[in-house]
Scaffold this active site. Structure first.
Site, PDB file in Angstrom:
ATOM      1  N   TYR A 258       2.117  -1.310   3.604  1.00 22.04           N
ATOM      2  CA  TYR A 258       2.598  -0.116   2.878  1.00 22.04           C
ATOM      3  C   TYR A 258       3.305   0.843   3.846  1.00 22.04           C
ATOM      4  O   TYR A 258       4.135   1.645   3.447  1.00 22.04           O
ATOM      5  CB  TYR A 258       1.422   0.565   2.165  1.00 22.04           C
ATOM      6  CG  TYR A 258       1.844   1.408   0.985  1.00 22.04           C
ATOM      7  CD1 TYR A 258       2.599   0.869  -0.051  1.00 22.04           C
ATOM      8  CD2 TYR A 258       1.494   2.746   0.908  1.00 22.04           C
ATOM      9  CE1 TYR A 258       2.985   1.646  -1.137  1.00 22.04           C
ATOM     10  CE2 TYR A 258       1.873   3.526  -0.175  1.00 22.04           C
ATOM     11  CZ  TYR A 258       2.616   2.968  -1.197  1.00 22.04           C
ATOM     12  OH  TYR A 258       3.002   3.742  -2.256  1.00 22.04           O
TER      13      TYR A 258
ATOM     14  N   LYS B 116       2.775   9.076   1.011  1.00 22.37           N
ATOM     15  CA  LYS B 116       1.799   9.361  -0.049  1.00 22.37           C
ATOM     16  C   LYS B 116       0.723  10.333   0.437  1.00 22.37           C
ATOM     17  O   LYS B 116       0.233  11.160  -0.330  1.00 22.37           O
ATOM     18  CB  LYS B 116       1.168   8.066  -0.574  1.00 22.37           C
ATOM     19  CG  LYS B 116       2.149   7.161  -1.330  1.00 22.37           C
ATOM     20  CD  LYS B 116       2.854   7.861  -2.482  1.00 22.37           C
ATOM     21  CE  LYS B 116       3.626   6.899  -3.368  1.00 22.37           C
ATOM     22  NZ  LYS B 116       4.508   7.598  -4.322  1.00 22.37           N
TER      23      LYS B 116
END
Ligand code: 0WD
Length: 271
Positions: free
Chosen positions: A161, A168
């Site tokens: 990720y 995020k």
């Protein structure tokens, strides 16, 4: 009478019928909401693929606003919020379902991410929430509500990720500061941390199919979540049902986030 009868709002982030924002939009529509939409600007105006795709999806909804919007472009944002003000006067909700990192930087180890790639990912995936919220605040009615989409990779390391995890984490922090500042105006903002769902942008994240399998094996509910399930949770947060909830991140991930390790039965045998 639906939960959103008489309510109006803006939805940012429908790329196609697999988008999480589309799952949310369908639920909002079922509950009577009136919505305006944006799409990514088309590179070739003679073949407006993005615009046509969105228009086809929302054709039954009679939207008063459908405009191109790159959230990094001030003129686009001016046009969208001016049009929304003109069409609706005030709005009641906004959905921010946008993230972007260029594939090259996303695929690299985080330590190798370029400065340009890092800044662009932060700009489109995080600063856009700040900018959209600041503009929406001017037309959101008291009681208004905003929802953004996040992922567990912002709370803990999810290999693959990479830079988006850092985005995020920043997004989740930003939403708490925004919640604090908007609270006095009776405006709420919350996040949904969705489990993996196969969408256009998800396919840019490495090993996505393996991630789906891992979730199905490890999550308490032993399956992945659907776009529709994220939509159902979003209408809760956007509606008056969640009138006392702000600054929250609700995990819609079959419970995956509570697990610290897979069940011993599923572990590879040592030695
Ligand atoms: O597994 C998943 N799919 C998860 C997604 C799990 C948890 C969270 N999320 C998040 C994503 O990080 C994102 O914040 O949900 C949000 C929506 O993602 P999605 O529905 O998975 O992806 P997609 O259907 O691709 O929509 C994201 C859209 C863009 O699509 P593309 O694929 O064309 O980049 O964000 C929009 C665009 O429509 N977008 C922009 N909008 C305005 N300006 C921009 C931009 N510069 N860049 C991307």
């Amino acid at each position: 009478m639906g939960l959103f009868t008489g309510k109006k709002g803006l939805v940012f982030g429908i790329a196609n019928d697999r988008s999480i924002a589309w799952g949310i939009t369908q639920k909002l529509h079922e509950e009577g909401a009136e919505m305006g939409f944006t799409h990514l600007p088309d590179k070739d105006p003679a073949h407006p693929k993005m615009e046509n795709r969105l228009r086809k999806l929302v054709s039954g909804y009679n939207p008063k606003v459908i405009l191109p919007c790159d959230v990094g472009n001030k003129d686009h944002l001016d046009a969208v919020f001016n049009a929304a003000k003109e069409a609706y006067g005030q709005i009641d909700f906004m959905v921010h379902s946008i993230a972007y990192a260029n594939t090259e930087d996303l695929k690299k180890e985080t330590i190798e991410c370029s400065r340009e790639g890092f800044l662009q990912a932060m700009d489109i995936s995080v600063y856009s929430l700040l900018e959209l919220t600041r503009r929406a605040k001017e037309i959101l009615a008291p009681g208004g509500s905003i929802v953004t989409l996040t992922y567990l990779g912002g709370e803990a390391v999810i290999p693959g990720y990479n830079v988006m995890g850092v985005c995020k984490a920043a997004l989740e922090s930003l939403l708490t500061y925004l919640a604090f500042e908007l609270g006095k105006h009776e405006i709420r903002i919350n996040g949904i941390s969705a489990g993996p769902i196969k969408t256009l942008s998800a396919s840019a994240v490495g090993d996505f199919d393996d991630m789906l399998k891992l979730y199905a094996a490890m999550a308490p509910m032993k399956r992945n979540v659907t776009q529709e399930e994220v939509g159902k949770s979003a209408i809760y947060l956007l509606s008056d049902l969640a009138s006392g909830v702000t600054g929250e991140v609700l995990h819609v991930d079959s419970g995956y986030h509570i697990m610290g390790a897979p069940s011993a039965k599923n572990m590879p045998t040592a030695g």
